[in-house]
Each structure stands twice: as C-alpha cells, then as structure tokens.
Design a protein around this motif. Structure first.
Motif, PDB file in Angstrom:
ATOM      1  N   ASP A 138      27.944   3.066  49.025  1.00  0.00           N
ATOM      2  CA  ASP A 138      27.307   4.253  48.448  1.00  0.00           C
ATOM      3  C   ASP A 138      25.793   4.093  48.338  1.00  0.00           C
ATOM      4  N   ILE A 193      22.260   5.270  50.090  1.00  0.00           N
ATOM      5  CA  ILE A 193      21.635   6.282  50.936  1.00  0.00           C
ATOM      6  C   ILE A 193      20.309   5.730  51.448  1.00  0.00           C
ATOM      7  N   ASP A 222      24.330  13.657  40.774  1.00  0.00           N
ATOM      8  CA  ASP A 222      25.248  12.519  40.783  1.00  0.00           C
ATOM      9  C   ASP A 222      25.369  11.954  39.363  1.00  0.00           C
ATOM     10  N   LYS A 277      26.849   7.238  41.147  1.00  0.00           N
ATOM     11  CA  LYS A 277      27.590   6.554  42.204  1.00  0.00           C
ATOM     12  C   LYS A 277      26.651   6.065  43.309  1.00  0.00           C
ATOM     13  N   PHE A 278      25.729   6.932  43.719  1.00  0.00           N
ATOM     14  CA  PHE A 278      24.861   6.615  44.851  1.00  0.00           C
ATOM     15  C   PHE A 278      23.623   5.861  44.411  1.00  0.00           C
ATOM     16  N   ARG A 279      23.216   4.939  45.299  1.00  0.00           N
ATOM     17  CA  ARG A 279      21.943   4.242  45.160  1.00  0.00           C
ATOM     18  C   ARG A 279      21.122   4.581  46.398  1.00  0.00           C
ATOM     19  N   PHE A 280      19.850   4.285  46.361  1.00  0.00           N
ATOM     20  CA  PHE A 280      18.934   4.751  47.392  1.00  0.00           C
ATOM     21  C   PHE A 280      18.061   3.601  47.883  1.00  0.00           C
ATOM     22  N   VAL A 293      24.177   7.139  55.103  1.00  0.00           N
ATOM     23  CA  VAL A 293      24.822   6.745  53.856  1.00  0.00           C
ATOM     24  C   VAL A 293      25.923   5.760  54.217  1.00  0.00           C
ATOM     25  N   HIS A 311      29.299   4.568  52.992  1.00  0.00           N
ATOM     26  CA  HIS A 311      30.371   5.014  52.088  1.00  0.00           C
ATOM     27  C   HIS A 311      31.679   4.422  52.597  1.00  0.00           C
ATOM     28  N   VAL A 333      27.624  12.812  51.506  1.00  0.00           N
ATOM     29  CA  VAL A 333      26.990  12.734  50.183  1.00  0.00           C
ATOM     30  C   VAL A 333      27.287  13.994  49.381  1.00  0.00           C
ATOM     31  N   HIS A 376      30.727  14.463  47.831  1.00  0.00           N
ATOM     32  CA  HIS A 376      31.097  13.551  46.740  1.00  0.00           C
ATOM     33  C   HIS A 376      30.329  13.824  45.447  1.00  0.00           C
ATOM     34  N   ARG A 389      17.997   2.945  40.360  1.00  0.00           N
ATOM     35  CA  ARG A 389      19.023   3.142  41.398  1.00  0.00           C
ATOM     36  C   ARG A 389      18.471   2.890  42.809  1.00  0.00           C
TER      37      ARG A 389
END
Length: 135
Positions: A8, A10, A30, A34-37, A64, A66, A80, A83, A132
């Motif tokens: 997860d 991006i 989000d 859940k997502f990190r960058f 991404v 995933h 993305v 979700h 994140r």
C-alpha cells in the motif's frame, strides 16, 4: 512482475503539482491511513520505480503497490480510489478497456507539467501527511 516488500505504497512525482494534489486527495479520504506515499525523487521512490521499469528521471506513471503487486497507470489510480471509503463504486471503471483507460491516463501524464504546473522542488507535506511519507 517483481514483488515489493512494502504494501500500500503510492509512488508519485513529487514535483508535479497534479500528482501532489492526488496524494493530498488520497490522504484526506484514507481515514484508516492504509496508504503511504513516496516521491520518485527520494532514494526509496527511485528504487521502487526502477524495480518496476519506471524511469525515475522521466516518470510516465504513478504506481501503487497493493497486495505485493505493482499497479501502474489507470490500474494504479483505480486501485487506490476503489480502496478509499465511499469510492468503491470506481471499481466499475475497470470494465472500461485498459487500452482506452491508459490512453487517457498517458495523455494527462505526458502533459501534466504543462497543464497543472511543476514545483521547483518536491512538495513538503504537513506533519500529519509527512508521517506517511517514505523517503
């Protein structure tokens, strides 16, 4: 396709104004965080990009990771979006033929600096988002 150990994540172009707005859009929605960058300009982002065949010096897509798999171009954006809370409906867009989706994606990606502009350096996120970001 190779696997990536982190999930997860991006990958985005940190000097692209449109891409940075995309990151903020995702981060705001989000709620589960859940997502990190990772900006492609970071060491981590450049390594991730090279692993999946993206030129860090001339990126033509975001990505991404995933489920350990890299999704590129329109698949990345739709993965993305689908979700995020309240955005599951975007899964129906996977029914649009991938060549058509990716043609539109590539047209925007190729012209993103001209249309949306470019930062002189990677954008600096606020403290909440910064936690994140993987560099």
């Amino acid at each position: 396709m190779p696997k990536w150990p982190d999930d997860d994540v991006i990958l985005f172009d940190g000097v692209c104004i449109f891409c940075s707005r995309w990151v903020r859009f995702v981060a705001q929605r989000d709620t589960a965080k859940k997502f990190r960058f990772t900006p492609i300009q970071s060491d981590y982002g450049a390594e991730l990009a090279r692993t999946f065949g993206i030129d860090p010096d001339d990126p033509d897509t975001n990505a991404v990771i995933h489920g350990g798999v890299a999704f590129l171009k329109s698949d990345a954006a739709l993965t993305v979006l689908s979700h995020l809370p309240g955005w599951a409906w975007t899964r129906v867009l996977f029914a649009v033929p991938k060549p058509l989706r990716n043609t539109v994606y590539s047209l925007i990606a190729h012209n993103r600096y001209r249309i949306f502009g470019k930062y002189d350096a990677c954008f600096v996120p606020d403290a909440d988002l910064r936690a994140r970001v993987i560099e």
